[in-house]
Write a protein that holds these residues in place. Sequence first.
Motif, short mmCIF file in Angstrom:
data_model
loop_
_atom_site.label_atom_id
_atom_site.label_comp_id
_atom_site.label_asym_id
_atom_site.label_seq_id
_atom_site.Cartn_x
_atom_site.Cartn_y
_atom_site.Cartn_z
N PHE A 197 0.84 -1.21 0.00
CA PHE A 197 0.00 0.00 0.00
C PHE A 197 0.87 1.25 0.00
O PHE A 197 0.65 2.18 -0.78
CB PHE A 197 -0.93 0.02 1.22
N ASP A 198 1.88 1.29 0.90
CA ASP A 198 2.77 2.46 0.98
C ASP A 198 3.46 2.69 -0.35
O ASP A 198 3.55 3.83 -0.83
CB ASP A 198 3.84 2.24 2.05
N PRO A 258 -5.78 13.99 -4.80
CA PRO A 258 -6.57 13.94 -3.56
C PRO A 258 -6.46 12.57 -2.88
O PRO A 258 -6.40 11.52 -3.54
CB PRO A 258 -8.01 14.18 -4.04
N GLN A 259 -6.42 12.60 -1.57
CA GLN A 259 -6.29 11.35 -0.80
C GLN A 259 -7.46 10.41 -1.07
O GLN A 259 -7.29 9.20 -1.08
CB GLN A 259 -6.14 11.67 0.68
N ARG A 260 -8.61 10.95 -1.35
CA ARG A 260 -9.77 10.14 -1.70
C ARG A 260 -9.50 9.35 -2.98
O ARG A 260 -9.77 8.16 -3.07
CB ARG A 260 -10.99 11.07 -1.84
N ALA A 261 -8.89 10.02 -3.99
CA ALA A 261 -8.56 9.35 -5.26
C ALA A 261 -7.46 8.30 -5.05
O ALA A 261 -7.51 7.22 -5.64
CB ALA A 261 -8.14 10.37 -6.31
N ILE A 262 -6.49 8.62 -4.21
CA ILE A 262 -5.43 7.65 -3.91
C ILE A 262 -6.05 6.43 -3.24
O ILE A 262 -5.75 5.29 -3.58
CB ILE A 262 -4.33 8.27 -3.01
N ALA A 315 -8.84 8.30 4.98
CA ALA A 315 -8.22 8.47 6.30
C ALA A 315 -6.99 7.57 6.45
O ALA A 315 -5.95 7.99 6.98
CB ALA A 315 -9.22 8.17 7.41
N ALA A 316 -7.09 6.35 5.94
CA ALA A 316 -5.94 5.43 6.01
C ALA A 316 -4.79 5.95 5.15
O ALA A 316 -3.62 5.87 5.54
CB ALA A 316 -6.35 4.03 5.57
N VAL A 317 -5.11 6.49 3.99
CA VAL A 317 -4.09 7.07 3.11
C VAL A 317 -3.42 8.25 3.81
O VAL A 317 -2.19 8.37 3.82
CB VAL A 317 -4.71 7.51 1.76
N GLN A 318 -4.24 9.10 4.43
CA GLN A 318 -3.69 10.26 5.14
C GLN A 318 -2.75 9.83 6.25
O GLN A 318 -1.67 10.40 6.42
CB GLN A 318 -4.85 11.12 5.69
N ARG A 319 -3.12 8.81 7.03
CA ARG A 319 -2.26 8.32 8.11
C ARG A 319 -0.95 7.75 7.55
O ARG A 319 0.11 7.99 8.11
CB ARG A 319 -2.99 7.24 8.92
N ARG A 320 -1.04 7.01 6.45
CA ARG A 320 0.16 6.43 5.85
C ARG A 320 1.09 7.52 5.31
O ARG A 320 2.31 7.45 5.48
CB ARG A 320 -0.21 5.45 4.75
N ILE A 321 0.53 8.52 4.65
CA ILE A 321 1.35 9.63 4.14
C ILE A 321 2.02 10.36 5.31
O ILE A 321 3.23 10.64 5.26
CB ILE A 321 0.52 10.60 3.28
N ALA A 322 1.27 10.64 6.35
CA ALA A 322 1.84 11.32 7.52
C ALA A 322 2.97 10.50 8.14
O ALA A 322 4.01 11.04 8.52
CB ALA A 322 0.75 11.60 8.55
N ALA A 323 2.78 9.19 8.22
CA ALA A 323 3.81 8.32 8.79
C ALA A 323 5.06 8.31 7.91
O ALA A 323 6.19 8.33 8.42
CB ALA A 323 3.27 6.90 8.96
#
Length: 167
Positions: free
Chosen positions: A14-15, A29-33, A42-50
């Motif tokens: 995924f990462d 957009p994170q929604r499109a990702i 939300a999961a995409v946002q958490r992974r990007i932040a990490a």
Amino acid sequence: MPRKLPDPQALDAFDREILRILQRDNRTPQRAIGQAVNLSAAAVQRRIAAMEQAAVITRNAAIVDPVVLGLTVTAVVEVFLRDERTASIERAKSLFRAAPEVQQCYYTTGGTSFVLVIVTADMRSYEALTRRLFSDHEWVASFRTLVSLDRVKSGMELAIPPAPPRT
């Protein structure tokens, strides 16, 4: 001091797919990702932040065409230091990092101390830069310039390998 690199094993499929998408267009957009990789926004946002926190993603930037800004000369420069003492290497690294004309800088092996990619407006600007970066420093033995005739490919997108199998 070399920076501690994140463990490549920590990046799952995924990462890696998120990184592929962001490299092509970091404004996706994170929604499109999320739709593309089958995760929630939300999961995409958490992974990007990490990945930002772990310095996998080191910065977000716009890639600008230098010719549009009147920067028409691209040169690849080999720099040869008089010696390979730590003080000389660190002085060179500091000087090259601080020069906005230096787009890329690599400390190398094989007889060449550094390889630089430099962008300037014209040859007169390039000559002035060579005096500032090379000629005015006794620790630089010499340099060799290759002037680009055409920018065939320029980018920062990495070929991201697949995630290693889980053990």
